[in-house]
Design a protein around this motif. Structure first.
Motif, PDB file in Angstrom:
ATOM      1  N   GLU A   1       0.844  -1.253   0.011  1.00  0.00           N
ATOM      2  CA  GLU A   1       0.030  -0.167  -0.176  1.00  0.00           C
ATOM      3  C   GLU A   1       0.901   1.040  -0.064  1.00  0.00           C
ATOM      4  OE1 GLU A   1      -3.185   0.308  -0.348  1.00  0.00           O
ATOM      5  OE2 GLU A   1      -3.484  -1.949  -0.044  1.00  0.00           O
TER       6      GLU A   1
ATOM      7  N   ASN B   1       1.182   4.165  -2.904  1.00  0.00           N
ATOM      8  CA  ASN B   1       0.868   5.473  -2.584  1.00  0.00           C
ATOM      9  C   ASN B   1       1.901   6.494  -3.207  1.00  0.00           C
ATOM     10  OD1 ASN B   1      -1.670   5.132  -1.427  1.00  0.00           O
ATOM     11  ND2 ASN B   1      -0.924   5.405   0.624  1.00  0.00           N
TER      12      ASN B   1
ATOM     13  N   LYS C   1      -7.676  10.817  -5.041  1.00  0.00           N
ATOM     14  CA  LYS C   1      -7.692  10.088  -6.606  1.00  0.00           C
ATOM     15  C   LYS C   1      -8.981   9.916  -7.283  1.00  0.00           C
ATOM     16  CE  LYS C   1      -3.636   8.233  -4.326  1.00  0.00           C
ATOM     17  NZ  LYS C   1      -3.062   7.093  -3.784  1.00  0.00           N
TER      18      LYS C   1
ATOM     19  N   GLY D   1      -4.062   3.366  -6.129  1.00  0.00           N
ATOM     20  CA  GLY D   1      -4.955   3.662  -5.017  1.00  0.00           C
ATOM     21  C   GLY D   1      -6.292   4.101  -5.394  1.00  0.00           C
TER      22      GLY D   1
ATOM     23  N   ALA E   1      -6.166   2.928   2.921  1.00  0.00           N
ATOM     24  CA  ALA E   1      -5.095   2.233   3.315  1.00  0.00           C
ATOM     25  C   ALA E   1      -4.273   2.950   4.805  1.00  0.00           C
ATOM     26  CB  ALA E   1      -3.957   2.158   2.317  1.00  0.00           C
TER      27      ALA E   1
HETATM   28 MG    MG Z   1      -3.148   4.279  -1.359  1.00  0.00          MG
END
Ligand code: MG
Ligand code: ADP
Length: 342
Positions: free
Chosen positions: A29, A33, A79, A93, A98
Protein backbone atom coordinates in the motif's frame (compact mmCIF):
# COMPACT_ATOMS: atom_id res chain seq x y z
CA UNK A 1 -29.34 -7.08 20.46
CA UNK A 2 -29.55 -3.39 19.79
CA UNK A 3 -28.10 -2.04 16.57
CA UNK A 4 -25.23 0.41 17.15
CA UNK A 5 -22.92 2.37 14.91
CA UNK A 6 -19.36 1.14 15.45
CA UNK A 7 -16.86 3.59 16.93
CA UNK A 8 -14.58 4.94 14.16
CA UNK A 9 -11.51 3.15 15.44
CA UNK A 10 -13.21 -0.24 15.56
CA UNK A 11 -14.68 0.29 12.09
CA UNK A 12 -11.18 1.07 10.82
CA UNK A 13 -9.76 -2.02 12.50
CA UNK A 14 -12.37 -4.17 10.80
CA UNK A 15 -11.54 -2.58 7.45
CA UNK A 16 -7.84 -3.09 8.23
CA UNK A 17 -8.49 -6.82 8.40
CA UNK A 18 -9.17 -6.76 4.67
CA UNK A 19 -6.31 -4.52 3.63
CA UNK A 20 -3.56 -5.23 6.15
CA UNK A 21 -3.02 -8.93 6.34
CA UNK A 22 0.67 -8.83 7.19
CA UNK A 23 3.68 -6.48 6.98
CA UNK A 24 4.01 -7.08 3.23
CA UNK A 25 0.50 -5.69 2.64
CA UNK A 26 1.52 -2.46 4.38
CA UNK A 27 4.59 -2.24 2.15
CA UNK A 28 2.45 -2.76 -0.95
CA UNK A 29 0.00 0.00 0.00
CA UNK A 30 2.80 2.44 0.85
CA UNK A 31 4.66 1.80 -2.39
CA UNK A 32 1.45 2.25 -4.39
CA UNK A 33 0.89 5.60 -2.69
CA UNK A 34 4.42 6.70 -3.57
CA UNK A 35 3.97 5.71 -7.20
CA UNK A 36 0.65 7.56 -7.36
CA UNK A 37 2.49 10.58 -5.95
CA UNK A 38 4.87 10.48 -8.92
CA UNK A 39 7.91 9.26 -6.99
CA UNK A 40 10.92 8.11 -9.01
CA UNK A 41 12.84 6.87 -6.01
CA UNK A 42 11.77 4.93 -2.95
CA UNK A 43 13.78 3.73 0.00
CA UNK A 44 12.36 1.08 2.28
CA UNK A 45 13.68 0.20 5.72
CA UNK A 46 12.38 -2.83 7.52
CA UNK A 47 13.11 -3.95 11.05
CA UNK A 48 12.30 -7.39 12.39
CA UNK A 49 10.40 -8.53 9.32
CA UNK A 50 8.24 -5.40 9.49
CA UNK A 51 6.78 -6.20 12.90
CA UNK A 52 8.89 -3.54 14.56
CA UNK A 53 9.26 -0.99 11.77
CA UNK A 54 8.32 -0.32 8.17
CA UNK A 55 9.67 2.97 6.85
CA UNK A 56 9.24 4.19 3.32
CA UNK A 57 10.69 7.43 1.98
CA UNK A 58 9.79 8.77 -1.46
CA UNK A 59 10.54 11.83 -3.59
CA UNK A 60 6.94 12.26 -4.76
CA UNK A 61 4.73 15.35 -4.73
CA UNK A 62 4.29 15.33 -0.94
CA UNK A 63 1.23 16.16 1.13
CA UNK A 64 0.54 19.73 2.24
CA UNK A 65 0.37 20.60 5.92
CA UNK A 66 -3.39 21.09 5.97
CA UNK A 67 -4.01 17.77 4.28
CA UNK A 68 -1.82 15.60 6.50
CA UNK A 69 -4.57 14.81 8.99
CA UNK A 70 -7.05 14.25 6.19
CA UNK A 71 -4.76 11.73 4.50
CA UNK A 72 -5.03 9.57 7.59
CA UNK A 73 -8.81 9.55 7.78
CA UNK A 74 -11.01 6.93 6.22
CA UNK A 75 -12.46 7.40 2.73
CA UNK A 76 -10.11 10.32 2.22
CA UNK A 77 -8.51 10.19 -1.20
CA UNK A 78 -7.23 12.67 -3.73
CA UNK A 79 -7.63 10.16 -6.55
CA UNK A 80 -11.32 9.63 -7.13
CA UNK A 81 -14.17 12.07 -6.74
CA UNK A 82 -16.95 10.87 -9.02
CA UNK A 83 -18.47 7.59 -10.15
CA UNK A 84 -17.03 8.35 -13.57
CA UNK A 85 -13.52 8.45 -12.08
CA UNK A 86 -14.16 5.09 -10.44
CA UNK A 87 -15.03 3.60 -13.81
CA UNK A 88 -11.70 4.52 -15.33
CA UNK A 89 -9.09 4.44 -12.61
CA UNK A 90 -5.55 5.27 -13.63
CA UNK A 91 -4.04 5.42 -10.14
CA UNK A 92 -3.05 2.41 -8.06
CA UNK A 93 -5.02 3.61 -5.05
CA UNK A 94 -8.62 4.86 -4.98
CA UNK A 95 -10.31 3.53 -1.86
CA UNK A 96 -8.88 6.02 0.61
CA UNK A 97 -8.62 3.25 3.17
CA UNK A 98 -4.99 2.24 3.43
CA UNK A 99 -3.57 4.92 5.70
CA UNK A 100 -6.64 4.95 7.97
CA UNK A 101 -6.54 1.16 8.21
CA UNK A 102 -2.82 1.03 8.90
CA UNK A 103 -2.99 3.75 11.53
CA UNK A 104 -5.71 1.84 13.36
CA UNK A 105 -3.47 -1.21 13.85
CA UNK A 106 -0.03 0.41 14.23
CA UNK A 107 1.72 3.58 15.28
CA UNK A 108 2.02 5.80 12.25
CA UNK A 109 4.13 8.84 11.55
CA UNK A 110 3.71 10.78 8.34
CA UNK A 111 6.31 13.39 7.39
CA UNK A 112 5.99 15.33 4.17
CA UNK A 113 6.96 18.39 2.21
CA UNK A 114 5.43 19.69 -1.00
CA UNK A 115 7.32 21.77 -3.54
CA UNK A 116 5.35 24.90 -2.54
CA UNK A 117 6.05 24.63 1.18
CA UNK A 118 9.25 25.95 2.67
CA UNK A 119 9.18 23.50 5.56
CA UNK A 120 8.13 19.95 6.21
CA UNK A 121 5.43 18.82 8.63
CA UNK A 122 4.93 15.67 10.58
CA UNK A 123 1.68 14.03 11.69
CA UNK A 124 1.44 11.30 14.26
CA UNK A 125 -1.57 9.07 14.66
CA UNK A 126 -1.79 6.97 17.75
CA UNK A 127 -4.22 6.27 20.53
CA UNK A 128 -7.90 5.48 20.61
CA UNK A 129 -9.49 8.55 19.11
CA UNK A 130 -7.13 8.68 16.15
CA UNK A 131 -6.24 12.15 17.21
CA UNK A 132 -3.55 13.55 14.93
CA UNK A 133 -0.72 15.70 16.27
CA UNK A 134 1.12 18.05 13.88
CA UNK A 135 4.62 19.42 14.27
CA UNK A 136 7.31 20.97 12.08
CA UNK A 137 9.94 18.58 10.78
CA UNK A 138 12.93 18.37 8.50
CA UNK A 139 12.43 16.53 5.20
CA UNK A 140 13.22 17.11 1.51
CA UNK A 141 10.33 17.21 -0.98
CA UNK A 142 8.42 13.96 -0.71
CA UNK A 143 6.97 11.79 1.98
CA UNK A 144 8.17 9.41 4.66
CA UNK A 145 5.73 6.99 6.23
CA UNK A 146 6.81 5.22 9.36
CA UNK A 147 4.73 2.32 10.61
CA UNK A 148 5.89 0.82 13.88
CA UNK A 149 4.66 -1.93 16.17
CA UNK A 150 2.25 -3.38 13.64
CA UNK A 151 -0.78 -5.04 15.28
CA UNK A 152 0.32 -3.81 18.74
CA UNK A 153 -3.34 -3.34 19.67
CA UNK A 154 -4.79 -6.34 17.81
CA UNK A 155 -3.26 -9.44 19.49
CA UNK A 156 -5.27 -11.86 17.36
CA UNK A 157 -3.61 -10.48 14.23
CA UNK A 158 -0.21 -10.31 15.80
CA UNK A 159 -0.36 -14.04 16.50
CA UNK A 160 -0.72 -14.73 12.80
CA UNK A 161 2.59 -13.10 11.95
CA UNK A 162 5.24 -15.64 11.02
CA UNK A 163 8.95 -15.51 11.66
CA UNK A 164 10.95 -12.44 10.82
CA UNK A 165 12.49 -14.29 7.89
CA UNK A 166 9.15 -15.37 6.44
CA UNK A 167 7.57 -11.94 6.78
CA UNK A 168 10.61 -10.28 5.21
CA UNK A 169 10.42 -12.82 2.38
CA UNK A 170 6.90 -11.64 1.60
CA UNK A 171 8.04 -8.02 1.67
CA UNK A 172 10.92 -8.85 -0.65
CA UNK A 173 8.48 -10.50 -3.04
CA UNK A 174 6.27 -7.39 -3.10
CA UNK A 175 9.33 -5.25 -3.86
CA UNK A 176 10.38 -7.60 -6.69
CA UNK A 177 6.90 -7.41 -8.20
CA UNK A 178 6.95 -3.62 -8.01
CA UNK A 179 10.47 -3.50 -9.46
CA UNK A 180 9.18 -5.31 -12.55
CA UNK A 181 6.17 -3.04 -12.83
CA UNK A 182 8.24 0.13 -13.05
CA UNK A 183 11.64 -0.02 -14.73
CA UNK A 184 11.95 3.75 -14.29
CA UNK A 185 11.93 3.51 -10.51
CA UNK A 186 14.94 3.48 -8.19
CA UNK A 187 14.33 1.12 -5.29
CA UNK A 188 16.37 0.37 -2.20
CA UNK A 189 15.32 -2.24 0.35
CA UNK A 190 17.07 -2.68 3.70
CA UNK A 191 16.42 -5.15 6.49
CA UNK A 192 17.73 -4.52 10.01
CA UNK A 193 20.08 -1.88 8.62
CA UNK A 194 21.51 -4.08 5.88
CA UNK A 195 20.91 -3.33 2.21
CA UNK A 196 19.21 -6.32 0.61
CA UNK A 197 18.12 -4.99 -2.80
CA UNK A 198 18.96 -2.10 -5.01
CA UNK A 199 17.23 -1.72 -8.36
CA UNK A 200 18.43 1.16 -10.48
CA UNK A 201 16.16 3.01 -12.87
CA UNK A 202 16.67 2.56 -16.59
CA UNK A 203 14.45 2.32 -19.64
CA UNK A 204 17.01 0.92 -22.09
CA UNK A 205 16.49 -2.72 -23.10
CA UNK A 206 19.87 -3.65 -21.62
CA UNK A 207 18.90 -2.06 -18.30
CA UNK A 208 15.54 -3.85 -18.39
CA UNK A 209 17.31 -7.13 -18.97
CA UNK A 210 19.58 -6.44 -16.05
CA UNK A 211 16.68 -5.84 -13.72
CA UNK A 212 14.86 -8.87 -15.06
CA UNK A 213 17.94 -10.97 -14.38
CA UNK A 214 18.21 -9.54 -10.88
CA UNK A 215 14.59 -10.37 -10.07
CA UNK A 216 13.99 -13.58 -12.04
CA UNK A 217 17.48 -15.01 -12.29
CA UNK A 218 19.84 -15.00 -15.29
CA UNK A 219 18.54 -18.38 -16.50
CA UNK A 220 15.11 -16.93 -17.10
CA UNK A 221 16.25 -13.97 -19.16
CA UNK A 222 18.68 -16.09 -21.16
CA UNK A 223 16.00 -18.45 -22.39
CA UNK A 224 12.83 -16.34 -22.32
CA UNK A 225 10.93 -15.47 -25.47
CA UNK A 226 10.29 -11.77 -25.83
CA UNK A 227 6.82 -10.87 -27.03
CA UNK A 228 4.81 -7.80 -27.84
CA UNK A 229 1.45 -7.95 -29.64
CA UNK A 230 -1.51 -5.70 -30.11
CA UNK A 231 -5.05 -6.45 -31.23
CA UNK A 232 -8.57 -5.06 -30.53
CA UNK A 233 -6.91 -2.29 -28.50
CA UNK A 234 -5.32 -4.86 -26.19
CA UNK A 235 -1.56 -5.06 -25.88
CA UNK A 236 0.36 -7.94 -24.34
CA UNK A 237 4.13 -7.76 -23.90
CA UNK A 238 6.75 -9.33 -21.74
CA UNK A 239 8.75 -12.51 -21.44
CA UNK A 240 7.78 -16.15 -21.53
CA UNK A 241 10.00 -19.12 -20.82
CA UNK A 242 9.83 -21.87 -23.46
CA UNK A 243 8.58 -25.16 -21.97
CA UNK A 244 11.98 -26.81 -21.57
CA UNK A 245 13.36 -23.86 -19.64
CA UNK A 246 10.17 -23.18 -17.73
CA UNK A 247 10.59 -26.11 -15.40
CA UNK A 248 13.63 -24.71 -13.70
CA UNK A 249 11.85 -21.43 -12.91
CA UNK A 250 8.69 -22.31 -11.01
CA UNK A 251 8.60 -19.03 -9.07
CA UNK A 252 8.74 -16.64 -11.97
CA UNK A 253 5.07 -15.87 -12.53
CA UNK A 254 4.44 -12.18 -12.70
CA UNK A 255 1.40 -10.63 -14.32
CA UNK A 256 0.40 -6.98 -14.55
CA UNK A 257 -2.73 -5.31 -15.79
CA UNK A 258 -2.24 -1.65 -16.70
CA UNK A 259 0.85 -1.54 -14.50
CA UNK A 260 -0.92 -3.04 -11.51
CA UNK A 261 0.45 -6.30 -10.15
CA UNK A 262 -2.13 -9.04 -10.25
CA UNK A 263 -2.77 -12.67 -9.63
CA UNK A 264 -5.63 -12.88 -12.02
CA UNK A 265 -7.48 -16.13 -12.63
CA UNK A 266 -8.42 -15.38 -16.20
CA UNK A 267 -4.88 -14.38 -17.11
CA UNK A 268 -3.39 -17.43 -15.42
CA UNK A 269 -5.89 -19.67 -17.12
CA UNK A 270 -5.05 -18.30 -20.55
CA UNK A 271 -1.35 -18.78 -19.87
CA UNK A 272 -1.79 -22.36 -18.67
CA UNK A 273 -3.91 -23.14 -21.68
CA UNK A 274 -1.29 -21.71 -24.03
CA UNK A 275 1.43 -23.85 -22.52
CA UNK A 276 -1.04 -26.73 -22.66
CA UNK A 277 0.53 -30.08 -23.28
CA UNK A 278 3.88 -28.55 -24.01
CA UNK A 279 4.51 -28.55 -20.26
CA UNK A 280 5.05 -31.75 -18.32
CA UNK A 281 2.23 -32.33 -15.82
CA UNK A 282 4.18 -31.47 -12.68
CA UNK A 283 5.73 -28.23 -13.90
CA UNK A 284 4.66 -24.62 -14.22
CA UNK A 285 5.29 -22.00 -16.82
CA UNK A 286 7.54 -19.05 -16.12
CA UNK A 287 6.53 -15.62 -17.31
CA UNK A 288 6.53 -11.87 -16.82
CA UNK A 289 3.54 -10.47 -18.68
CA UNK A 290 2.07 -7.02 -19.06
CA UNK A 291 -1.47 -6.57 -20.30
CA UNK A 292 -2.47 -3.08 -21.31
CA UNK A 293 -5.95 -2.00 -22.25
CA UNK A 294 -8.32 0.94 -21.93
CA UNK A 295 -8.99 1.65 -18.23
CA UNK A 296 -12.72 1.56 -19.04
CA UNK A 297 -12.36 -2.11 -19.98
CA UNK A 298 -11.27 -3.14 -16.50
CA UNK A 299 -12.98 -2.96 -13.13
CA UNK A 300 -10.28 -2.77 -10.45
CA UNK A 301 -12.73 -2.17 -7.63
CA UNK A 302 -13.34 -5.86 -6.96
CA UNK A 303 -11.06 -6.78 -4.07
CA UNK A 304 -10.13 -4.73 -0.95
CA UNK A 305 -6.43 -5.39 -1.46
CA UNK A 306 -6.87 -4.86 -5.24
CA UNK A 307 -5.41 -8.27 -6.12
CA UNK A 308 -8.06 -9.03 -8.71
CA UNK A 309 -9.73 -7.26 -11.58
CA UNK A 310 -12.76 -7.90 -13.73
CA UNK A 311 -12.66 -7.49 -17.49
CA UNK A 312 -15.75 -6.27 -19.26
CA UNK A 313 -14.92 -8.36 -22.32
CA UNK A 314 -13.40 -11.28 -20.46
CA UNK A 315 -13.76 -13.81 -23.30
CA UNK A 316 -12.04 -11.51 -25.76
CA UNK A 317 -9.21 -10.73 -23.34
CA UNK A 318 -8.72 -14.40 -22.53
CA UNK A 319 -8.59 -15.44 -26.18
CA UNK A 320 -6.25 -12.60 -27.07
CA UNK A 321 -3.75 -13.64 -24.39
CA UNK A 322 -4.06 -17.29 -25.30
CA UNK A 323 -3.42 -16.62 -28.98
CA UNK A 324 -0.41 -14.38 -28.46
CA UNK A 325 1.24 -16.85 -26.12
CA UNK A 326 0.37 -19.98 -28.08
CA UNK A 327 1.80 -18.39 -31.20
CA UNK A 328 5.01 -17.41 -29.41
CA UNK A 329 5.42 -20.93 -28.05
CA UNK A 330 4.67 -22.41 -31.45
CA UNK A 331 7.58 -20.52 -32.96
CA UNK A 332 9.92 -21.14 -30.05
CA UNK A 333 13.08 -23.01 -30.90
CA UNK A 334 13.04 -26.44 -29.36
CA UNK A 335 15.06 -26.36 -26.17
CA UNK A 336 16.02 -29.67 -24.64
CA UNK A 337 14.37 -30.06 -21.25
CA UNK A 338 16.52 -30.06 -18.12
CA UNK A 339 16.40 -33.86 -17.95
CA UNK A 340 17.30 -34.77 -21.48
CA UNK A 341 20.22 -32.35 -21.60
CA UNK A 342 21.88 -33.71 -18.46
MG1 MG B 1 -3.26 4.12 -1.28
P1 ADP C 1 -5.77 6.05 -1.59
O1 ADP C 1 -4.39 5.68 -2.03
O2 ADP C 1 -6.77 4.99 -1.92
O3 ADP C 1 -6.20 7.41 -2.07
P2 ADP C 1 -4.63 6.08 1.06
O4 ADP C 1 -5.24 5.92 2.41
O5 ADP C 1 -3.62 5.06 0.65
O6 ADP C 1 -5.81 6.11 0.02
O7 ADP C 1 -3.98 7.51 0.96
C1 ADP C 1 -4.81 8.65 1.23
C2 ADP C 1 -4.31 9.91 0.51
O8 ADP C 1 -3.09 10.35 1.09
C3 ADP C 1 -4.00 9.69 -0.96
O9 ADP C 1 -5.14 9.84 -1.78
C4 ADP C 1 -2.95 10.80 -1.23
O10 ADP C 1 -3.57 12.01 -1.53
C5 ADP C 1 -2.24 10.92 0.10
N1 ADP C 1 -0.96 10.18 0.12
C6 ADP C 1 -0.72 8.97 0.72
N2 ADP C 1 0.57 8.58 0.57
C7 ADP C 1 1.19 9.56 -0.14
C8 ADP C 1 2.54 9.78 -0.62
N3 ADP C 1 3.51 8.89 -0.41
N4 ADP C 1 2.78 10.93 -1.30
C9 ADP C 1 1.80 11.84 -1.52
N5 ADP C 1 0.52 11.70 -1.10
C10 ADP C 1 0.20 10.59 -0.41
Amino acid sequence: MAIKILPARLANQIAAGEVVERPASVVKELIENSLDAGATRIEIDIEKGGAKLIRLRDNGCGISKDELALALSRHATSKVSTLEDLEQIMSLGFRGEALASISSVARLTLTSKTAEQSEAWQAMAEGRDMEVKLMPASHPQGTTLEVSDLFFNTPARRKFMRTEKTEFGHIDEVVRRIALSRFDLDVILRHNGKQIRQYRAGRLPSQQDKRLAAVCGPAFINSALRLDSEHHGFRLWGWLAPPGAARAQPDVQYTYVNGRMMRDKLLNHAVRQAYGERLPADSHGAFVLYLELDAKEVDVNVHPAKHEVRFHQSRLVHDFIYQVLAQALEQAPLIPSAESSS
